[in-house]
Design an enzyme around this catalytic site. Structure first.
Site, PDB file in Angstrom:
ATOM      1  N   ASP A  96       0.852  -1.188   0.000  1.00 35.91           N
ATOM      2  CA  ASP A  96       0.000   0.000   0.000  1.00 35.91           C
ATOM      3  C   ASP A  96       0.893   1.245   0.000  1.00 35.91           C
ATOM      4  O   ASP A  96       1.839   1.322   0.788  1.00 35.91           O
ATOM      5  CB  ASP A  96      -0.899  -0.014   1.250  1.00 35.91           C
ATOM      6  CG  ASP A  96      -2.044   0.970   1.111  1.00 35.91           C
ATOM      7  OD1 ASP A  96      -1.781   2.158   0.827  1.00 35.91           O
ATOM      8  OD2 ASP A  96      -3.192   0.553   1.262  1.00 35.91           O
ATOM      9  N   ASP A 118      -7.879   5.474  -8.265  1.00 32.75           N
ATOM     10  CA  ASP A 118      -9.288   5.287  -7.895  1.00 32.75           C
ATOM     11  C   ASP A 118      -9.874   6.616  -7.430  1.00 32.75           C
ATOM     12  O   ASP A 118      -9.298   7.274  -6.571  1.00 32.75           O
ATOM     13  CB  ASP A 118      -9.401   4.251  -6.771  1.00 32.75           C
ATOM     14  CG  ASP A 118      -8.919   2.882  -7.223  1.00 32.75           C
ATOM     15  OD1 ASP A 118      -9.267   2.475  -8.349  1.00 32.75           O
ATOM     16  OD2 ASP A 118      -8.181   2.221  -6.459  1.00 32.75           O
ATOM     17  N   LYS A 122     -17.271   9.345  -3.024  1.00 30.65           N
ATOM     18  CA  LYS A 122     -18.002   9.921  -1.883  1.00 30.65           C
ATOM     19  C   LYS A 122     -17.080  10.813  -1.051  1.00 30.65           C
ATOM     20  O   LYS A 122     -15.910  10.475  -0.834  1.00 30.65           O
ATOM     21  CB  LYS A 122     -18.556   8.807  -0.995  1.00 30.65           C
ATOM     22  CG  LYS A 122     -19.640   8.019  -1.679  1.00 30.65           C
ATOM     23  CD  LYS A 122     -20.206   6.975  -0.750  1.00 30.65           C
ATOM     24  CE  LYS A 122     -21.196   6.121  -1.496  1.00 30.65           C
ATOM     25  NZ  LYS A 122     -21.355   4.808  -0.909  1.00 30.65           N
ATOM     26  N   ASP A 154      -9.151  10.089 -16.079  1.00 31.72           N
ATOM     27  CA  ASP A 154     -10.331  10.371 -16.909  1.00 31.72           C
ATOM     28  C   ASP A 154     -11.398  11.074 -16.076  1.00 31.72           C
ATOM     29  O   ASP A 154     -12.424  11.472 -16.622  1.00 31.72           O
ATOM     30  CB  ASP A 154     -10.927   9.044 -17.405  1.00 31.72           C
ATOM     31  CG  ASP A 154     -11.370   8.201 -16.211  1.00 31.72           C
ATOM     32  OD1 ASP A 154     -10.500   7.822 -15.405  1.00 31.72           O
ATOM     33  OD2 ASP A 154     -12.586   7.966 -16.046  1.00 31.72           O
ATOM     34  N   TYR A 193      -6.413   1.603 -18.306  1.00 31.69           N
ATOM     35  CA  TYR A 193      -7.627   2.418 -18.124  1.00 31.69           C
ATOM     36  C   TYR A 193      -7.707   3.519 -19.176  1.00 31.69           C
ATOM     37  O   TYR A 193      -8.777   3.849 -19.659  1.00 31.69           O
ATOM     38  CB  TYR A 193      -7.651   3.024 -16.706  1.00 31.69           C
ATOM     39  CG  TYR A 193      -8.286   2.120 -15.684  1.00 31.69           C
ATOM     40  CD1 TYR A 193      -7.691   0.915 -15.345  1.00 31.69           C
ATOM     41  CD2 TYR A 193      -9.477   2.451 -15.056  1.00 31.69           C
ATOM     42  CE1 TYR A 193      -8.259   0.065 -14.406  1.00 31.69           C
ATOM     43  CE2 TYR A 193     -10.057   1.616 -14.122  1.00 31.69           C
ATOM     44  CZ  TYR A 193      -9.439   0.429 -13.803  1.00 31.69           C
ATOM     45  OH  TYR A 193     -10.023  -0.408 -12.873  1.00 31.69           O
TER      46      TYR A 193
END
Ligand SMILES: C[S@@+](CC[C@H](N)C(=O)[O-])C[C@H]1O[C@@H](n2cnc3c(N)ncnc32)[C@H](O)[C@@H]1O
Length: 223
Positions: A96, A118, A122, A154, A193
């Site tokens: 991590d 990512d 929220k 993106d 991606y």
């Protein structure tokens, strides 16, 4: 929730043992020894299946790359690509990014790539974004003044958030693009991606953030 590993993942990881760093904290301050040269080290955080880091390592044999990824099922595919390409300037570690300060000395790495991180949409998840202050503080602990973070995504909301986050944390931004693939930027290496989202016609946002220095010279303006 920790994802269950795919069958055979451990065996496939072991096949890549020569480029897989299992205990990165033991190399703090000694990464150059692994590469056998003093070339600059650039890292990618969240390398996914490795198209970007493998492409960059091929194009830049005089730069050493370390790819960090926390999901084993994904990093194993990246390592297999690097082995297939017989690259000697890229290493991988499954960890991590929160622990980045445990594995690098300040100045040991000279650039960080964050690609399609990512978005954690929220508000209450904002702290998990790789451009949140919580992470930028950790990057600042290993970078030198003038070093860069290159960021592309993106996701417009994540890009807006990141512009503010970098500005607030003593980074200067340049080469900002709101549509990378229709800009005059040369030498772009696409990620998995990026291929997917640009193939759907979505614009790609990109920026370069230079760290302005350890001495944080911001002043509170409360007026
Ligand atoms: C949306 S994917 C993008 C993958 C790749 N960079 C691309 O552009 O195709 C984000 C990746 O970052 C990894 N990741 C997210 N947070 C991380 C963290 N804190 N440390 C290491 N890897 C992380 C995820 O496991 C995932 O593989």
């Amino acid at each position: 929730m920790r994802m269950r590993k795919k069958k055979n993942c451990s065996a496939r990881m072991e096949q890549c043992a020569d480029i897989w760093i299992k205990e990165p904290e033991k190399l703090k301050g000694r990464w150059a020894e692994c590469f056998g040269n003093g070339n600059n080290i650039h890292i990618e955080i969240g390398c996914g299946k490795g198209d970007f880091v493998v492409g960059m390592a091929k194009l830049n044999p005089d730069v050493n790359f370390i790819a960090i990824e926390k999901v084993e099922d994904v990093i194993v595919m990246a390592m297999e690509k690097a082995k297939e390409a017989e690259l000697t300037n890229v290493l991988f570690t499954d960890m991590d990014a929160e622990k980045i300060e445990d594995i690098f000395e300040r100045g040991e790495i000279r650039r960080i790539y964050l690609n399609f991180s990512d978005p954690w949409k929220k508000k209450k998840q904002a702290k998990r974004r790789l451009t949140h202050k919580r992470f930028l503080d950790r990057y600042k602990a290993v970078l030198l003044q003038g070093d860069y973070i290159y960021f592309k995504t993106d996701n417009k909301a994540l890009f807006d958030f990141s512009l503010n986050s970098f500005a607030e944390e003593n980074f200067k931004m340049s080469n900002i693009s709101l549509d990378l693939h229709n800009s005059d930027f040369e030498g772009n290496v696409m990620t998995e991606y990026e291929k997917r989202f640009s193939g759907m016609g979505m614009p790609i946002y990109r920026l370069e953030a230079t760290y302005l220095g350890w001495e944080d010279n911001r002043e509170e303006n409360t007026k």
